[in-house]
Design a protein around this motif. Structure first.
Motif, mmCIF file in Angstrom:
data_model
loop_
_atom_site.group_PDB
_atom_site.id
_atom_site.type_symbol
_atom_site.label_atom_id
_atom_site.label_comp_id
_atom_site.label_asym_id
_atom_site.label_seq_id
_atom_site.Cartn_x
_atom_site.Cartn_y
_atom_site.Cartn_z
ATOM 1 N N SER A 6 84.089 97.193 -39.613
ATOM 2 C CA SER A 6 83.347 98.850 -38.847
ATOM 3 C C SER A 6 84.857 99.139 -39.068
ATOM 4 N N PRO A 7 83.939 101.093 -39.770
ATOM 5 C CA PRO A 7 84.667 101.718 -39.622
ATOM 6 C C PRO A 7 86.110 101.997 -39.084
ATOM 7 N N GLU A 8 86.332 102.108 -37.778
ATOM 8 C CA GLU A 8 86.632 101.585 -36.841
ATOM 9 C C GLU A 8 88.271 100.691 -36.757
ATOM 10 N N ALA A 9 88.203 99.341 -37.667
ATOM 11 C CA ALA A 9 88.232 98.269 -37.327
ATOM 12 C C ALA A 9 89.542 98.275 -38.823
ATOM 13 N N ALA A 10 88.024 99.091 -39.896
ATOM 14 C CA ALA A 10 89.081 99.377 -41.287
ATOM 15 C C ALA A 10 90.587 99.859 -41.024
ATOM 16 N N GLU A 11 90.151 101.275 -40.171
ATOM 17 C CA GLU A 11 90.921 102.426 -39.363
ATOM 18 C C GLU A 11 92.398 101.858 -39.061
ATOM 19 N N GLU A 12 92.169 100.842 -37.723
ATOM 20 C CA GLU A 12 92.781 99.993 -37.916
ATOM 21 C C GLU A 12 94.073 99.357 -38.294
ATOM 22 N N LEU A 13 93.637 98.092 -39.219
ATOM 23 C CA LEU A 13 94.328 97.454 -40.070
ATOM 24 C C LEU A 13 94.724 98.808 -41.294
ATOM 25 N N MET A 14 94.336 99.338 -41.877
ATOM 26 C CA MET A 14 95.053 100.643 -42.450
ATOM 27 C C MET A 14 97.002 101.794 -42.039
ATOM 28 N N GLU A 15 95.873 101.682 -40.416
ATOM 29 C CA GLU A 15 97.360 101.692 -39.498
ATOM 30 C C GLU A 15 98.401 101.096 -39.362
ATOM 31 N N ALA A 16 98.065 100.115 -39.118
ATOM 32 C CA ALA A 16 98.832 98.608 -38.801
ATOM 33 C C ALA A 16 99.607 98.274 -40.088
ATOM 34 N N ALA A 17 99.033 98.053 -41.098
ATOM 35 C CA ALA A 17 99.419 97.718 -42.408
ATOM 36 C C ALA A 17 100.415 98.970 -42.843
ATOM 37 N N ALA A 18 100.394 100.219 -42.466
ATOM 38 C CA ALA A 18 101.135 101.329 -42.645
ATOM 39 C C ALA A 18 102.317 101.258 -41.669
ATOM 40 N N TRP A 19 102.429 100.591 -40.228
ATOM 41 C CA TRP A 19 103.064 100.827 -39.778
ATOM 42 C C TRP A 19 104.051 99.322 -40.351
ATOM 43 N N TYR A 20 103.688 97.976 -40.396
ATOM 44 C CA TYR A 20 103.960 96.764 -40.771
ATOM 45 C C TYR A 20 105.037 97.234 -42.043
ATOM 46 N N GLU A 21 104.409 98.495 -42.771
ATOM 47 C CA GLU A 21 105.185 98.662 -44.798
ATOM 48 C C GLU A 21 106.158 99.741 -44.304
ATOM 49 N N LEU A 22 106.340 100.424 -42.989
ATOM 50 C CA LEU A 22 107.536 101.065 -42.418
ATOM 51 C C LEU A 22 108.802 100.546 -42.556
ATOM 52 N N GLU A 23 107.987 99.206 -41.459
ATOM 53 C CA GLU A 23 109.033 99.147 -41.117
ATOM 54 C C GLU A 23 109.881 97.911 -42.002
ATOM 55 N N SER A 24 109.249 97.159 -43.004
ATOM 56 C CA SER A 24 109.841 96.167 -44.469
ATOM 57 C C SER A 24 108.617 96.161 -44.952
ATOM 58 N N PRO A 25 109.224 96.591 -46.162
ATOM 59 C CA PRO A 25 108.717 97.156 -47.290
ATOM 60 C C PRO A 25 107.996 95.886 -47.767
ATOM 61 N N GLY A 26 106.695 94.953 -47.857
ATOM 62 C CA GLY A 26 105.506 94.564 -48.676
ATOM 63 C C GLY A 26 105.159 93.494 -46.986
ATOM 64 N N LEU A 27 105.848 93.799 -45.624
ATOM 65 C CA LEU A 27 104.821 93.024 -45.125
ATOM 66 C C LEU A 27 103.473 93.776 -44.832
ATOM 67 N N GLY A 28 103.279 95.146 -45.054
ATOM 68 C CA GLY A 28 102.311 95.893 -44.453
ATOM 69 C C GLY A 28 101.563 95.137 -46.191
ATOM 70 N N GLU A 29 101.382 94.859 -46.663
ATOM 71 C CA GLU A 29 100.571 93.624 -47.271
ATOM 72 C C GLU A 29 100.519 92.934 -46.952
ATOM 73 N N GLN A 30 101.598 92.415 -46.678
ATOM 74 C CA GLN A 30 101.055 90.584 -45.598
ATOM 75 C C GLN A 30 99.982 90.628 -44.838
ATOM 76 N N LEU A 31 100.034 91.832 -44.174
ATOM 77 C CA LEU A 31 98.903 91.311 -42.840
ATOM 78 C C LEU A 31 97.717 91.855 -43.531
ATOM 79 N N ILE A 32 97.408 92.662 -45.237
ATOM 80 C CA ILE A 32 95.929 92.935 -45.031
ATOM 81 C C ILE A 32 96.110 92.182 -46.199
ATOM 82 N N ASP A 33 96.335 90.529 -46.271
ATOM 83 C CA ASP A 33 96.520 89.655 -47.311
ATOM 84 C C ASP A 33 96.043 88.901 -46.218
ATOM 85 N N THR A 34 96.507 89.333 -45.152
ATOM 86 C CA THR A 34 96.237 87.779 -43.676
ATOM 87 C C THR A 34 94.448 88.674 -43.795
#
Length: 103
Positions: A6-34
């Motif tokens: 759903s669009p809502e779930a996709a947006e939630e994923l992107m927001e979480a990935a952006a936050w993780y990426e800011l915390e530790s480079p590469g972690l946002g990409e790992q979240l998307i892969d997961t």
């Protein structure tokens, strides 16, 4: 079975990935892969999903719990497809997605 996001779930994923990426480079990409690996599990026979708690379970909502991150994919089955209706954090805003599950 086909998996839709759903669009809502996709947006939630992107927001979480952006936050993780800011915390530790590469972690946002790992979240998307997961997430992508989890969607493959959903499309396999007998996916490892469990019912959610509460009223939403009566409407058929189920979840796949991610192993490496504190998130679940909240799903419903309809029209020969599994739809991910929420990318829900385990301890933030419990049940906020209930209105996305329709009878």
């Amino acid at each position: 079975m086909r998996v839709k996001v759903s669009p809502e779930a996709a947006e939630e994923l992107m927001e979480a990935a952006a936050w993780y990426e800011l915390e530790s480079p590469g972690l946002g990409e790992q979240l998307i892969d997961t997430f992508e690996q989890a969607t493959k599990k959903l499309s396999a026979p007998n996916p490892p999903i469990v019912p959610v708690l509460g009223q939403a379970s009566k409407l058929g909502a189920k979840r796949l719990i991610l192993q490496q991150f504190p998130f679940s994919l909240v799903t419903v089955v309809n029209n020969q497809a599994i739809t991910i209706v929420a990318f829900a954090h385990h301890s933030r805003k419990p049940g906020y997605w209930h209105n996305r599950v329709s009878p």
